[in-house]
Design a protein around this motif. Structure first.
Motif, PDB file in Angstrom:
ATOM      1  N   LEU A 184      39.276  40.687  38.796  1.00  0.00           N
ATOM      2  CA  LEU A 184      39.539  42.001  39.900  1.00  0.00           C
ATOM      3  C   LEU A 184      39.029  42.982  38.998  1.00  0.00           C
ATOM      4  CD1 LEU A 184      43.397  40.879  40.461  1.00  0.00           C
ATOM      5  CD2 LEU A 184      41.467  40.046  41.673  1.00  0.00           C
ATOM      6  N   ASP A 185      39.256  44.215  40.613  1.00  0.00           N
ATOM      7  CA  ASP A 185      38.644  45.036  39.887  1.00  0.00           C
ATOM      8  C   ASP A 185      39.875  46.178  39.220  1.00  0.00           C
ATOM      9  OD1 ASP A 185      38.163  48.011  40.223  1.00  0.00           O
ATOM     10  OD2 ASP A 185      37.332  47.899  41.780  1.00  0.00           O
ATOM     11  N   PRO A 186      39.795  46.336  38.008  1.00  0.00           N
ATOM     12  CA  PRO A 186      40.774  47.705  37.047  1.00  0.00           C
ATOM     13  C   PRO A 186      41.253  48.204  37.678  1.00  0.00           C
ATOM     14  CG  PRO A 186      39.069  46.788  35.654  1.00  0.00           C
ATOM     15  CD  PRO A 186      38.334  46.361  36.661  1.00  0.00           C
ATOM     16  N   SER A 187      40.731  48.766  38.928  1.00  0.00           N
ATOM     17  CA  SER A 187      41.014  50.332  39.479  1.00  0.00           C
ATOM     18  C   SER A 187      41.948  49.950  40.444  1.00  0.00           C
ATOM     19  CB  SER A 187      39.455  51.172  39.448  1.00  0.00           C
ATOM     20  OG  SER A 187      39.042  50.576  40.628  1.00  0.00           O
ATOM     21  N   CYS A 188      42.116  48.634  41.065  1.00  0.00           N
ATOM     22  CA  CYS A 188      42.490  48.642  42.523  1.00  0.00           C
ATOM     23  C   CYS A 188      44.083  48.195  42.255  1.00  0.00           C
ATOM     24  CB  CYS A 188      42.053  47.354  43.090  1.00  0.00           C
ATOM     25  SG  CYS A 188      40.282  47.726  43.591  1.00  0.00           S
ATOM     26  N   THR A 189      45.129  48.066  42.870  1.00  0.00           N
ATOM     27  CA  THR A 189      46.472  47.729  43.043  1.00  0.00           C
ATOM     28  C   THR A 189      46.204  46.240  44.542  1.00  0.00           C
ATOM     29  OG1 THR A 189      47.434  49.356  41.953  1.00  0.00           O
ATOM     30  CG2 THR A 189      48.402  47.793  43.645  1.00  0.00           C
ATOM     31  N   TYR A 190      46.869  44.893  43.725  1.00  0.00           N
ATOM     32  CA  TYR A 190      46.287  44.282  44.800  1.00  0.00           C
ATOM     33  C   TYR A 190      47.894  44.230  45.423  1.00  0.00           C
ATOM     34  CZ  TYR A 190      41.376  43.947  43.087  1.00  0.00           C
ATOM     35  OH  TYR A 190      40.400  43.865  43.277  1.00  0.00           O
ATOM     36  N   THR A 191      47.868  43.941  46.783  1.00  0.00           N
ATOM     37  CA  THR A 191      49.238  44.237  47.295  1.00  0.00           C
ATOM     38  C   THR A 191      49.993  42.976  47.991  1.00  0.00           C
ATOM     39  OG1 THR A 191      48.731  44.491  49.423  1.00  0.00           O
ATOM     40  CG2 THR A 191      49.456  46.725  47.837  1.00  0.00           C
ATOM     41  N   ARG A 192      48.705  42.192  47.495  1.00  0.00           N
ATOM     42  CA  ARG A 192      49.493  40.107  48.963  1.00  0.00           C
ATOM     43  C   ARG A 192      49.496  39.702  47.949  1.00  0.00           C
ATOM     44  NH1 ARG A 192      52.371  41.817  53.825  1.00  0.00           N
ATOM     45  NH2 ARG A 192      50.327  43.526  54.582  1.00  0.00           N
TER      46      ARG A 192
END
Length: 166
Positions: free
Chosen positions: A19-27
């Motif tokens: 995953l991209d560490p700059s993102c927040t994955y919400t699902r």
């Protein structure tokens, strides 16, 4: 790399990913195949209203092995992580461990603020190692091993301030 454009999509993995560490994955993330490594690289998987942050699952008719999850920050959800064999409640006596799980490793991750259990290992799940995890603020147990689960190793974890909902 699963980039930020997919951060609001339920991610179903059948192969290795990071995953991209700059993102927040919400699902949330579902791992549904053997030989999968998920390296979150410090990315967050967060949502207070969804059921599961990370799910590792397969039907009871399918063996699952060699799955690794690492470097994840899971926040919210009913269960931060659930490892399950779909249909395990309907298994006949004597066949509960056919098509077993093996070599499931979850390490170097945090699970916080679950409404229920931080990490839930379901019945008749085998071969799980939970290592170097921080589980905090779960409404129920920090780590729950369901009756019938076996060969689980829990080592080097910090499990604090859980059970506030019970």
């Amino acid at each position: 790399l699963i980039d930020c454009s997919q951060a609001n999509t339920l991610l179903t993995l059948t192969g290795s990913a990071h995953l991209d560490p700059s993102c927040t994955y919400t699902r949330g993330v579902e791992i549904v195949a053997s030989d999968v490594e998920l390296d979150c690289q410090g990315a967050s998987i967060a949502n207070p209203d969804r059921q599961r942050g990370i799910t590792i699952s397969a039907p009871t008719t399918v063996a699952l092995s060699n799955v690794t999850v690492r470097n994840c920050h899971v926040d919210g959800f009913l269960n931060g992580m659930r490892i399950t064999r779909d249909g395990f409640r309907d298994l006949a006596a004597g066949v509960e461990y056919e098509n077993a799980f093996a070599n499931i490793l979850v390490e170097d991750s945090t699970f916080t603020h679950s409404r229920g259990v931080g990490i839930f290992v379901d019945g008749y799940v085998t071969g799980v190692t939970l290592r170097n995890l921080h589980v905090e603020g779960a409404g129920s147990a920090g780590i729950y091993l369901e009756a019938g689960s076996k060969d689980t190793v829990v080592e080097g974890n910090t499990i604090v301030n859980n059970g506030f909902g019970e």
